[in-house]
Design an enzyme around this catalytic site. Structure first.
Site, PDB file in Angstrom:
ATOM      1  N   LYS A 124      21.592  17.578 -13.146  1.00  0.00           N
ATOM      2  CA  LYS A 124      20.891  18.343 -12.106  1.00  0.00           C
ATOM      3  C   LYS A 124      19.661  17.562 -11.703  1.00  0.00           C
ATOM      4  O   LYS A 124      19.121  16.792 -12.500  1.00  0.00           O
ATOM      5  CB  LYS A 124      20.457  19.710 -12.653  1.00  0.00           C
ATOM      6  N   ASP A 164      22.043  22.141  -3.744  1.00  0.00           N
ATOM      7  CA  ASP A 164      21.708  23.361  -4.485  1.00  0.00           C
ATOM      8  C   ASP A 164      20.711  24.079  -3.577  1.00  0.00           C
ATOM      9  O   ASP A 164      20.678  23.814  -2.358  1.00  0.00           O
ATOM     10  CB  ASP A 164      21.129  23.014  -5.867  1.00  0.00           C
TER      11      ASP A 164
END
Ligand code: 2IT
Length: 448
Positions: A124, A164
């Protein structure tokens, strides 16, 4: 292993990293029993190794805003776990981004990716850059400056970022352009969530929301229920809520609420296609105000400032926005208003107290984000396959594969989460299934 002891050590080592510690504790609570039945896990210190990311890159991102002023943000990429494949996971641009937030997301991503059946490790990244109020040109300059550092950390067989919160097709396009410029590599496989002209996959924008509704359907069918006619409350109005609104409506449910940081829009008769299309305009505007929907459709949508989607009467609650967006008090209000199902679409959307409350209610159906929202990253995996083969599949092919993957994730949850009374603990099921795959892969790779 004892969860309490491990958590104590981790909290001392990583003080103040609340989201990260919360995500780890939830997984450890679920897997403790299974873990202790496998002495080989303990011998290889699987848990101690699995809870720490492989590495974290932190970098400064400096760019110039439209007024000519120099701005400095922080950028990160957390490469969490590569036991089952290259690091894979999104980039989040949001003013509240911290290493703790990205570590929680990278940790979750590792198990989620394992559930997809595809060979992807967990990662991430992101920045504390705040897209709210920024112009297109500012977004472009920020993405370019961010990639000046990120490009050395990523690659199609190494680490494949995607979008995201705050990062959609527009941002991925800017990031991709700068990556190619810097690396002089013109392959298409280093970022997913690309637009169709850049080698993106059909249905990737919709995939998180579509997959979430396919999963919700499985949850409902297994409990002998049907989504048709159900009232659905969604939080957020971004990419994920948009996909969920489309599919929920297609399946015959009525989307009666969407929300934003400014409040909630109640839509008594259910969201229409025109309103769903307007969600995209709202996202592209970078205003981050759900009130815009009520201003545009005053006859259909009623805005209330400062209220959450969970104040609207519904059968099914779908958190689609941010971590910890649904508190224990919200859970109580929902149940009081007749809600009987909550499928987390956002990552860790429910606070632990909310999950415990839902699970304490007989017959209440709850499923966690890492299972429900895995259709997004799964379709990123399908995008990678198409890129590697230099082909592009049609909508039918991608949708069928997404269906198959969501069915498999549901089956894994049932296998590992079936309780003595026949009900399914989806939290346990998803955590144990994801953990078993990653742990087994780590064992097979030896101590590295
Ligand atoms: O949370 C997630 O799974 C995502 N933001 C999507 C990640 C991806 O690589 O498509």
């Amino acid at each position: 292993m004892k969860t309490a002891e491990i958590m104590q050590r981790l909290a001392a080592k990583h003080p103040g990293e609340a989201e990260y510690l919360q995500a780890v504790e939830e997984v450890l609570n679920s897997i403790e029993e299974v873990y202790n039945q496998h002495p080989e896990f303990e011998k290889a210190q699987i848990i101690e190794r699995m809870v720490e990311p492989d590495r974290i890159f932190t970098f400064r991102v400096t760019w110039v805003d439209d007024k000519g002023q120099v701005q400095t943000n922080l950028g990160y990429r957390v490469q969490f776990n590569s036991a089952i494949g290259p690091y894979k996971g999104g980039l989040r641009f949001h003013k509240a981004v911290t290493p703790s937030m990205l570590k929680f997301l990278g940790f979750e991503q590792t198990f989620k990716n394992a559930l997809t059946t595809l060979p992807m490790g967990g990662g991430k990244g992101g920045s504390d850059f705040d897209p709210v109020g920024k112009s297109d040109a500012e977004i472009m300059r920020f993405c370019q400056a961010f990639m000046l550092e990120l490009w050395r950390c990523i690659g199609p067989d190494q680490d494949i970022p995607a979008g995201d919160v705050g990062v959609g097709g527009r941002e991925i396009g800017f990031l991709n352009g700068m990556y190619q410029k810097l690396s002089r590599q013109y392959h298409t496989g280093v970022l997913t969530g690309k637009g169709m002209t850049l080698g993106g996959s059909v249905l990737r924008p919709e995939a998180t929301g579509f997959g979430a509704l396919y999963f919700t359907q499985h949850v409902l069918h297994t409990a002998g229920k049907d989504i048709k006619g159900c009232r659905v409350a969604l939080s957020g109005f971004g990419n994920v809520a948009w996909g969920a609104a489309i599919k929920a409506t297609q399946l015959g449910a009525k989307v009666v609420a969407i929300s934003g940081p400014d409040g909630v829009c109640e839509i008594k008769d259910g969201i229409t296609q025109e309103m769903i299309d307007y969600m995209l305009v709202m996202r592209a505007s970078n205003r981050n105000k759900v009130q815009d929907m009520a201003d545009k459709f005053p006859a259909q949508a009623q805005f209330t400032a400062g209220k959450k989607a969970w104040s609207v009467k519904c059968d099914i609650a779908l958190p689609c926005a941010f971590q910890n967006e649904l508190s224990e008090d919200d859970a109580k209000e929902l149940v009081k208003n007749g809600t009987w199902c909550c499928c987390e679409v956002s990552n860790m959307g429910c606070q632990p107290g909310a999950i415990h409350y839902f699970q304490s209610q007989k017959g209440f159906l709850f499923a966690p984000g890492k299972a429900v929202n895995a259709g997004g990253v799964a379709t990123s995996g399908l995008e990678m396959t198409q890129n590697a083969e230099h082909i592009s599949w049609d909508e039918k092919e991608v949708d069928e594969r997404l269906h198959t993957i969501m069915r498999s994730i549901h089956e894994q949850c049932v296998t590992y989460g079936k309780q003595a009374d026949g009900t399914i603990d989806y939290v346990k099921g998803a955590n144990i299934a994801g953990f078993m795959k990653v742990a087994t892969a780590m064992l097979e790779q030896g101590i590295i």
